[in-house]
Design an enzyme around this catalytic site. Structure first.
Site, PDB file in Angstrom:
ATOM      1  N   SER A 183      54.592  49.691  34.507  1.00  0.00           N
ATOM      2  CA  SER A 183      53.737  49.479  35.869  1.00  0.00           C
ATOM      3  C   SER A 183      53.889  47.873  36.057  1.00  0.00           C
ATOM      4  O   SER A 183      53.351  47.546  37.179  1.00  0.00           O
ATOM      5  CB  SER A 183      52.469  49.995  35.504  1.00  0.00           C
ATOM      6  OG  SER A 183      51.884  49.406  34.270  1.00  0.00           O
ATOM      7  N   GLU A 237      49.658  62.365  32.051  1.00  0.00           N
ATOM      8  CA  GLU A 237      49.371  61.477  33.368  1.00  0.00           C
ATOM      9  C   GLU A 237      49.467  62.657  34.582  1.00  0.00           C
ATOM     10  O   GLU A 237      50.159  63.422  34.769  1.00  0.00           O
ATOM     11  CB  GLU A 237      50.506  60.492  33.877  1.00  0.00           C
ATOM     12  CG  GLU A 237      50.151  59.804  35.006  1.00  0.00           C
ATOM     13  CD  GLU A 237      50.928  58.489  35.320  1.00  0.00           C
ATOM     14  OE1 GLU A 237      51.865  57.963  34.346  1.00  0.00           O
ATOM     15  OE2 GLU A 237      50.641  58.058  36.017  1.00  0.00           O
ATOM     16  N   ASP A 254      56.391  50.095  26.851  1.00  0.00           N
ATOM     17  CA  ASP A 254      57.273  51.040  27.441  1.00  0.00           C
ATOM     18  C   ASP A 254      58.744  50.499  27.529  1.00  0.00           C
ATOM     19  O   ASP A 254      59.289  49.519  27.772  1.00  0.00           O
ATOM     20  CB  ASP A 254      57.056  51.019  29.180  1.00  0.00           C
ATOM     21  CG  ASP A 254      56.005  52.361  29.294  1.00  0.00           C
ATOM     22  OD1 ASP A 254      55.853  53.218  28.665  1.00  0.00           O
ATOM     23  OD2 ASP A 254      55.411  51.956  30.213  1.00  0.00           O
ATOM     24  N   LYS A 299      56.904  53.381  23.934  1.00  0.00           N
ATOM     25  CA  LYS A 299      56.639  54.563  24.648  1.00  0.00           C
ATOM     26  C   LYS A 299      57.776  55.085  25.853  1.00  0.00           C
ATOM     27  O   LYS A 299      58.484  53.869  25.976  1.00  0.00           O
ATOM     28  CB  LYS A 299      55.319  54.373  25.638  1.00  0.00           C
ATOM     29  CG  LYS A 299      54.946  55.786  26.393  1.00  0.00           C
ATOM     30  CD  LYS A 299      53.801  55.501  26.902  1.00  0.00           C
ATOM     31  CE  LYS A 299      53.342  54.778  28.299  1.00  0.00           C
ATOM     32  NZ  LYS A 299      54.178  55.196  29.408  1.00  0.00           N
TER      33      LYS A 299
HETATM   34  O1  KIV Z   1      53.267  51.922  33.048  1.00  0.00           O
HETATM   35  C1  KIV Z   1      52.099  52.245  32.649  1.00  0.00           C
HETATM   36  O2  KIV Z   1      51.350  51.502  32.997  1.00  0.00           O
HETATM   37  C2  KIV Z   1      51.848  53.543  32.091  1.00  0.00           C
HETATM   38  C3  KIV Z   1      50.447  54.206  32.068  1.00  0.00           C
HETATM   39  C4  KIV Z   1      50.026  54.248  33.715  1.00  0.00           C
HETATM   40  C5  KIV Z   1      50.243  55.127  31.249  1.00  0.00           C
HETATM   41  O3  KIV Z   1      52.970  54.173  31.676  1.00  0.00           O
END
Ligand code: KIV
Length: 273
Positions: free
Chosen positions: A54, A191, A92, A122
């Site tokens: 994000s 989510e 991520d 993640k």
């Molecule tokens: O990228 C992100 O912020 C996320 C969250 C919304 C879980 O994956």
């Protein structure tokens, strides 16, 4: 903080998160993308800091997480890690850094672990990426899954509506959640899915389920920091609780500063040499 005080800080690990689920202690997770914010939220006692893709939206102003690169995620994550003492830091894997094949996924995950000092990665998806998940895990890298609304696939979904409201999709989600747990993931983000479905998954699985728009019957919650602080303005899904209106606060401070400079009120005599 002195070095001896530092060494007393008990770092949150995958083991700690499992124990929290076991004892019914809710897990708190927020995103961060830079040193200063990470330091503040860690000092406030957050359990997990997610360096989410994000960042592509809230830090770079893109419309989706798709454009952010692995190098950019590594830059954000290494800044966050320098600000965090206690929380577990999860990063991520960005779009395009793992979908090719499991070797590509492993090398992206290895770069994140080597170059940032984070504790886990993640990854979005279920059965379709399970081979990559297994390969990353086989290298000793903890993996958190992400099911439901997976923003990297937004163009496939075509919409940000609640996922898995139909039986077929709900069944696939449950199957994927079990697959990820059996593969060895230490946790899972769900989510924007119905609260009942998330609750079912959280009670069926032993690993912690962290929800965002997934109701409260899960093991923890995650929000995007800039959303919950009210820095982002236009994004207002039902699941978002805004704890502040930092956009207006910062804007007010900047206006006051500009006025002071223009009125020759800043700096005053005590603020000069
Ligand atoms: O990228 C992100 O912020 C996320 C969250 C919304 C879980 O994956």
């Amino acid at each position: 903080m002195s070095t001896s005080e530092n060494s007393k800080v008990r770092k949150v690990t995958t083991h700690v998160l499992h124990k929290m689920k076991l004892h019914g202690n809710k897990i708190t997770m927020l995103t961060a993308y830079d040193y200063s914010m990470a330091k503040i939220i860690d000092s406030a006692g957050i359990d997990v800091v997610l360096v989410g893709d994000s960042a592509s939206n809230v830090m770079a102003g893109h419309q989706s997480p798709l454009p952010i690169t692995l190098d950019q995620m590594i830059y954000h994550a290494s800044s966050v890690v320098r600000g965090v003492k206690r929380a577990m830091v999860i990063v991520d894997l960005p779009f395009g850094s793992y979908q090719g094949n499991s070797m590509e996924a492993l090398s992206s995950a290895v770069r994140i672990m080597k170059e940032t000092g984070a504790q886990a990665i993640k990854i979005e998806g279920g059965a379709e990426i399970i081979e990559s998940v297994e390969r990353i895990l086989s290298a000793g890298i903890p993996v958190m899954g992400h099911l439901g609304l997976t923003p990297q696939s937004i163009h496939k979904f075509g919409t940000y509506v609640v996922r898995a409201t139909e039986e077929d999709e709900a069944n696939k989600l449950i199957k994927d959640a079990h697959l990820l747990e059996e593969a060895g993931c230490f946790g899972l983000v769900l989510e924007k899915v119905p609260a009942k479905l998330a609750s079912k998954v959280a009670s069926a699985l032993k690993i912690p389920i962290i929800g965002i728009g997934a109701g409260r019957e899960v093991d923890g919650q995650v929000l995007v920091l800039h959303d919950m602080l009210g820095i982002t303005q236009k994004f207002s899904p039902r699941f978002l609780r805004r704890y502040h209106n930092l956009y207006e606060e910062i804007q007010g401070a900047v206006k006051a500063y500009s006025e002071d400079v223009k009125n020759l009120d800043f700096p005053n005599e005590r603020e000069q040499y």
